[in-house]
Design a protein around this motif. Structure first.
Motif, short mmCIF file in Angstrom:
data_model
loop_
_atom_site.label_atom_id
_atom_site.label_comp_id
_atom_site.label_asym_id
_atom_site.label_seq_id
_atom_site.Cartn_x
_atom_site.Cartn_y
_atom_site.Cartn_z
N GLY A 217 -123.20 7.57 101.36
CA GLY A 217 -124.30 7.87 100.44
C GLY A 217 -124.49 9.36 100.20
N LEU A 218 -124.25 10.18 101.24
CA LEU A 218 -124.44 11.62 101.12
C LEU A 218 -123.35 12.24 100.26
N GLN A 219 -123.76 13.06 99.29
CA GLN A 219 -122.82 13.78 98.44
C GLN A 219 -123.22 15.25 98.36
N ILE A 220 -122.21 16.12 98.22
CA ILE A 220 -122.48 17.54 98.04
C ILE A 220 -121.86 18.03 96.74
N CYS A 221 -122.45 19.09 96.22
CA CYS A 221 -121.92 19.80 95.05
C CYS A 221 -121.58 21.21 95.52
N LYS A 222 -120.31 21.52 95.61
CA LYS A 222 -119.90 22.80 96.19
C LYS A 222 -120.18 23.99 95.28
N ASP A 223 -120.27 23.74 93.99
CA ASP A 223 -120.57 24.83 93.04
C ASP A 223 -121.57 24.31 92.01
N ARG A 224 -122.83 24.71 92.18
CA ARG A 224 -123.89 24.20 91.30
C ARG A 224 -123.80 24.78 89.89
N ASP A 225 -123.04 25.86 89.71
CA ASP A 225 -122.97 26.51 88.41
C ASP A 225 -121.91 25.91 87.50
N VAL A 226 -121.00 25.13 88.05
CA VAL A 226 -119.97 24.48 87.23
C VAL A 226 -120.57 23.26 86.54
N LYS A 227 -120.36 23.15 85.24
CA LYS A 227 -120.89 22.03 84.48
C LYS A 227 -119.74 21.25 83.84
N PRO A 228 -119.72 19.92 83.92
CA PRO A 228 -120.69 19.11 84.67
C PRO A 228 -120.48 19.27 86.17
N ARG A 229 -121.54 19.05 86.92
CA ARG A 229 -121.43 19.19 88.37
C ARG A 229 -120.49 18.15 88.96
N LYS A 230 -119.74 18.58 89.96
CA LYS A 230 -118.80 17.70 90.65
C LYS A 230 -119.38 17.33 92.01
N TRP A 231 -119.55 16.04 92.25
CA TRP A 231 -120.14 15.56 93.50
C TRP A 231 -119.07 14.92 94.37
N GLU A 232 -119.14 15.21 95.68
CA GLU A 232 -118.17 14.69 96.63
C GLU A 232 -118.89 14.01 97.79
N TYR A 233 -118.42 12.84 98.17
CA TYR A 233 -118.99 12.13 99.32
C TYR A 233 -118.63 12.84 100.62
N ILE A 234 -119.56 12.83 101.56
CA ILE A 234 -119.33 13.32 102.92
C ILE A 234 -119.32 12.12 103.86
N PRO A 235 -118.16 11.71 104.36
CA PRO A 235 -118.12 10.54 105.25
C PRO A 235 -118.67 10.87 106.64
N SER A 236 -119.19 9.84 107.28
CA SER A 236 -119.63 9.97 108.67
C SER A 236 -118.41 9.84 109.58
N ILE A 237 -118.31 10.70 110.59
CA ILE A 237 -117.21 10.66 111.56
C ILE A 237 -117.80 10.39 112.94
N LYS A 238 -117.31 9.37 113.58
CA LYS A 238 -117.86 8.99 114.90
C LYS A 238 -117.71 10.15 115.88
N GLY A 239 -118.78 10.46 116.57
CA GLY A 239 -118.78 11.52 117.57
C GLY A 239 -119.07 12.90 117.01
N ALA A 240 -119.16 13.01 115.68
CA ALA A 240 -119.41 14.31 115.05
C ALA A 240 -120.75 14.30 114.33
N TYR A 241 -121.34 15.47 114.21
CA TYR A 241 -122.54 15.65 113.40
C TYR A 241 -122.17 16.44 112.14
N ILE A 242 -122.87 16.14 111.06
CA ILE A 242 -122.75 16.93 109.84
C ILE A 242 -123.79 18.05 109.92
N VAL A 243 -123.37 19.26 109.60
CA VAL A 243 -124.28 20.41 109.62
C VAL A 243 -124.20 21.10 108.26
N ASN A 244 -125.35 21.53 107.75
CA ASN A 244 -125.35 22.38 106.57
C ASN A 244 -126.33 23.52 106.75
#
Length: 328
Positions: A217-244
């Motif tokens: 469900g979680l998606q990130i946009c690495k460059d908010r200034d590029v149009k149209p915005r490109k969204w990428e899913y961030i998968p969950s990895i067992k044993g790891a935490y996502i940090v931003n």
């Protein structure tokens, strides 16, 4: 209409993120990898963090038990003016949304008996009648997540070319604002109609430590200034935490490190996550680090008191629930 078109035209991929091993004794190697991740998009994974799978699983189970309660029971712990407690569906809003987010949440701060900005006694569900052991589990998880965030902050300091203990100062992370949000997403999202599990936003603070279940469900946009915005899913990895990293760290770094836009799309399945938000002390003055400015690159942001900044950002993102509270 322009924003709506940008969201409709988004391309969805799965992102590949840097993984930082917190058990790596070569801190400068970790700092180099972390610096590249923060220059790229500000999202990364951490492993060997020391939070046991048992504690994480228990926190998720207790979270699910709370959200499974009847709405009238959850409304007994409706959030206070410091945002601690329960927030029902549609109570938080981002740009390009018709309604609020299709999520409910429970917000837990550092336990405090003093009524200072963002700090007061937490609101807890009734342990005897409703959720025995719930508070103890959440307090333990909060303590462990704070420990991990402080370890990440030391690597971040090295990545910013300051001493590893730079952020350990009393006015910074010696007395931090550390908030934990239990989240339950539901429903089907439709960005073309402004319907999201969580609308596009960047986080307010210094960093966020995120645990998710296996539902994408979680998606990130690495460059908010590029149009149209490109969204990428961030998968969950067992044993790891996502940090931003968040907006305050972007300010500290003079915009060198990126606080990326992200959002959550619902797919009709229940989705649970636990986000831990780290900010410096409420009276910390956030201003450009000396290593992030020069004659040719002067500070881009004025110095600002942490509590002033966070207060404004919270007010901008919350729907007024005072009417609902009076009706409960």
């Amino acid at each position: 209409m322009e924003n709506k078109t940008q969201e409709e035209a988004s391309t969805i991929n799965v992102s590949s993120l840097t993984c930082i091993d917190l058990a790596n004794t070569n801190l400068h190697q970790s700092a180099d990898a972390l610096k590249q991740a923060c220059l790229d998009c500000g999202f990364f994974y951490v492993t060997n963090h020391g939070i046991s799978e048992e504690l994480k699983d228990e926190a998720f189970e207790q979270s699910k038990k709370f959200f499974a309660l009847p709405l009238d029971e959850k409304m007994k712990v409706l959030k206070n003016e410091k945002h601690q407690g329960y927030s029902p569906v549609l109570s938080q809003i981002s740009d390009n949304q018709i309604h609020g987010d299709y999520k409910e949440s429970f917000f837990i701060g550092i336990e405090s008996s003093n009524d200072t900005p963002f700090c007061r006694a937490n609101i807890w569900p009734n342990p005897a009648d409703v959720l025995p052991g719930w508070q103890a589990t959440m307090e333990k998880y909060h303590q462990e997540a704070l420990r991990v965030c402080k370890a990440i902050a030391r690597v971040l300091a090295l990545a910013l070319d300051v001493d590893g203990d730079y952020f350990d100062k009393p006015e910074m992370l010696g007395n931090p604002l550390a908030f934990m949000r239990l989240l339950h997403y539901e429903g089907m999202s439709d960005p073309s109609k402004g319907i999201y599990g969580c609308g596009p936003h960047s986080d307010f603070g210094m960093m966020t430590l995120l645990a998710t279940d296996s539902v994408m469900g979680l998606q990130i946009c690495k460059d908010r200034d590029v149009k149209p915005r490109k969204w990428e899913y961030i998968p969950s990895i067992k044993g790891a935490y996502i940090v931003n990293i968040g907006d305050l760290l972007e300010r500290w770094s003079n915009g060198i490190f990126k606080s990326a836009l992200h959002r959550v799309l619902g797919n009709g399945q229940d989705r649970y996550s636990i986000a831990f938000f780290l900010q410096p002390s409420h009276d910390c003055i956030v201003e450009c680090l000396p290593t992030c400015q020069s004659e040719n690159n002067p500070p881009k942001y004025p110095a600002i008191k942490c509590s002033t900044y966070l207060t404004q950002r919270y007010q901008d993102s919350q729907v007024d629930l005072s009417i609902d509270k009076k009706q409960t």
